[in-house]
Design a protein around this motif. Structure first.
Motif, PDB file in Angstrom:
ATOM      1  N   ARG A 108      46.979  42.220  43.227  1.00 35.49           N
ATOM      2  CA  ARG A 108      47.155  42.969  41.970  1.00 35.49           C
ATOM      3  C   ARG A 108      46.181  44.137  41.890  1.00 35.49           C
ATOM      4  NH1 ARG A 108      47.679  38.646  39.152  1.00 35.49           N
ATOM      5  NH2 ARG A 108      45.541  38.460  38.424  1.00 35.49           N
ATOM      6  N   MET A 109      44.934  43.914  42.271  1.00 37.31           N
ATOM      7  CA  MET A 109      43.935  44.977  42.186  1.00 37.31           C
ATOM      8  C   MET A 109      44.158  46.068  43.233  1.00 37.31           C
ATOM      9  SD  MET A 109      42.060  44.395  39.575  1.00 37.31           S
ATOM     10  CE  MET A 109      43.619  43.898  38.856  1.00 37.31           C
ATOM     11  N   LEU A 162      37.353  39.207  38.084  1.00 33.60           N
ATOM     12  CA  LEU A 162      36.551  39.994  39.025  1.00 33.60           C
ATOM     13  C   LEU A 162      35.087  39.559  38.971  1.00 33.60           C
ATOM     14  CD1 LEU A 162      38.089  43.545  38.453  1.00 33.60           C
ATOM     15  CD2 LEU A 162      38.292  42.152  40.503  1.00 33.60           C
ATOM     16  N   ASP A 163      34.596  39.220  37.781  1.00 32.04           N
ATOM     17  CA  ASP A 163      33.224  38.700  37.677  1.00 32.04           C
ATOM     18  C   ASP A 163      33.074  37.407  38.470  1.00 32.04           C
ATOM     19  OD1 ASP A 163      32.558  40.793  36.058  1.00 32.04           O
ATOM     20  OD2 ASP A 163      32.766  39.675  34.180  1.00 32.04           O
ATOM     21  N   LEU A 164      34.066  36.533  38.357  1.00 31.68           N
ATOM     22  CA  LEU A 164      34.010  35.271  39.096  1.00 31.68           C
ATOM     23  C   LEU A 164      34.126  35.488  40.597  1.00 31.68           C
ATOM     24  CD1 LEU A 164      36.226  32.986  36.832  1.00 31.68           C
ATOM     25  CD2 LEU A 164      33.748  33.017  37.013  1.00 31.68           C
ATOM     26  N   LEU A 165      34.923  36.489  41.001  1.00 29.67           N
ATOM     27  CA  LEU A 165      35.064  36.773  42.428  1.00 29.67           C
ATOM     28  C   LEU A 165      33.739  37.236  43.025  1.00 29.67           C
ATOM     29  CD1 LEU A 165      37.078  36.852  44.744  1.00 29.67           C
ATOM     30  CD2 LEU A 165      37.620  39.218  44.131  1.00 29.67           C
ATOM     31  N   ALA A 166      32.887  37.831  42.198  1.00 26.14           N
ATOM     32  CA  ALA A 166      31.571  38.266  42.683  1.00 26.14           C
ATOM     33  C   ALA A 166      30.708  37.087  43.088  1.00 26.14           C
ATOM     34  CB  ALA A 166      30.863  39.091  41.604  1.00 26.14           C
ATOM     35  N   ALA A 224      42.227  43.471  31.995  1.00 19.77           N
ATOM     36  CA  ALA A 224      42.746  42.116  31.769  1.00 19.77           C
ATOM     37  C   ALA A 224      42.221  41.133  32.823  1.00 19.77           C
ATOM     38  CB  ALA A 224      44.274  42.141  31.780  1.00 19.77           C
ATOM     39  N   ASP A 225      41.862  41.652  34.003  1.00 16.91           N
ATOM     40  CA  ASP A 225      41.333  40.803  35.086  1.00 16.91           C
ATOM     41  C   ASP A 225      39.821  40.939  35.228  1.00 16.91           C
ATOM     42  OD1 ASP A 225      43.576  39.446  36.079  1.00 16.91           O
ATOM     43  OD2 ASP A 225      44.270  41.256  37.097  1.00 16.91           O
TER      44      ASP A 225
END
Length: 367
Positions: free
Chosen positions: A269-270, A246-250, A241-242
């Motif tokens: 959360r992760m 996570l792609d954007l956090l990269a 769902a996240d």
């Protein structure tokens, strides 16, 4: 890799993600299908190998008959059905669940930290679980019967992760470097505490702690599967769902915040999801190293960094690795069983060194 469209007319403040299309999507689907088929084949072979030899066709026939399809042949060997359903299948399924948990947890940690060296052990899951198990063994606690040590390991893993997070948090924020270094320190303290417990334990206690630290699936059962599998399913659902966040956090914390991601909440959360996956895995098998570190790297080389494919592919890849490693551990030496954690370390260490050299030669390293 997920693309970012920053040119949407009339909405300058909130860019929108485009879905991966074309060959990336086809490659991801092909990779997932290939890994799923490979896992099925490996599981059929692993279930049939042991002191009672059963062919993959007979293993498949036994499964089909059990679900009501009168197709294929049943095991011809005496006690073949009992060997499959009481001993082999729980072990193979638990190996797949543990490997999937470790593989997906490693992919999550590397995505959250933006660090290719991250794995569940970084935030203290493995060391905390080992300490919890060792403490219950030395203290002689048996309030939950045979589940006492796994329960203590599970609680130890979660408690240590929470401790690492509390120590690393400052002014409402958690910096990645602080979190990693705090994890290193807490892991060292937990290792020293385990050493003290082994010093205080009697001979049988020392053997029990050492055996648990080396990793093994010898205690696998359907009850263990029933407890570990829901933890894996819940962790994967939350992580998927996240996946886009996570792609954007990269792209970096600043870019992710600009694109609307609450980085701190995502990180918390992760970390909770990783603790759940890691603790559920090591609670029943002991410490199995390098799976969460190496498997996501290998998958990323094929699938790319997009987490919608990376997470399930790392789960399938981790399941394949642990099922194969357990098959080798219990069959390579007749009437003996090698420690599973030692075997994965022996193979995973050189594999990670090869990845390190390959990345440095092609792109100058990860740093």
């Amino acid at each position: 890799m997920t693309d970012v469209d920053t040119r949407r007319p009339g909405t300058a403040a909130r860019p929108e993600l485009r879905r991966p299309v074309g060959k990336h999507l086809r490659r991801g689907r092909l990779l997932l299908a290939t890994l799923a088929l490979t896992l099925l084949m490996v599981a059929l072979v692993a279930a049939g190998r042991g002191q009672v030899q059963i062919s993959p066709a007979e293993v498949l026939g036994s499964i089909l008959h059990r679900i009501g399809l009168d197709v294929g042949s049943l095991p011809a060997a005496p006690q073949g059905e009992n060997a499959l359903w009481i001993v082999r299948f729980p072990r193979v399924v638990l190996a797949a669940v543990v490997g999937a948990a470790l593989g997906s947890a490693g992919a999550i940690m590397q995505g959250v930290f933006g660090n290719p060296l991250a794995e569940p052990g970084v935030i203290g899951v493995s060391a905390g679980a080992a300490f919890g198990a060792a403490l219950s063994i030395v203290a002689g606690v048996s309030v939950l019967g045979a589940w006492t040590v796994p329960a203590a390991a599970f609680a130890g893993g979660l408690a240590t992760t929470y401790l690492v997070y509390l120590l690393a948090r400052s002014n409402g924020r958690t910096e990645v470097v602080t979190l990693v270094l705090t994890g290193v320190a807490v892991n060292a303290v937990a290792g020293a505490a385990i050493g003290l417990l082994m010093f205080a334990a009697d001979e049988s206690g020392v053997q029990a702690i050492a055996f648990w630290n080396l990793g093994s699936l010898a205690q696998a059962s359907w009850s263990a599967v029933a407890l570990a599998a829901p933890c894996l399913a819940l962790g994967l659902v939350v992580a998927l769902a996240d996946a886009r966040r996570l792609d954007l956090l990269a792209l970096g914390e600043r870019s992710a915040r600009h694109l609307g991601v609450d980085v701190e909440r995502l990180r918390i959360r992760m970390i909770v999801v990783t603790a759940l996956l890691g603790a559920a895995a090591v609670a029943f098998t002991g410490i199995i190293s390098f799976v969460g570190l190496v498997v996501p790297h290998l998958v990323r080389m094929v699938a790319g960094p997009g987490h919608r494919v990376l997470l399930p592919a790392s789960a399938l890849g981790g399941a394949i690795v642990v099922v194969v490693a357990d098959l080798i551990a219990r069959t390579v030496v007749e009437h003996q069983e090698l420690p599973l954690g030692v075997l994965t370390a022996v193979v995973g260490g050189p594999a990670f060194f090869w990845l390190l050299r390959r990345t440095r030669e092609r792109s100058g390293g990860w740093g």
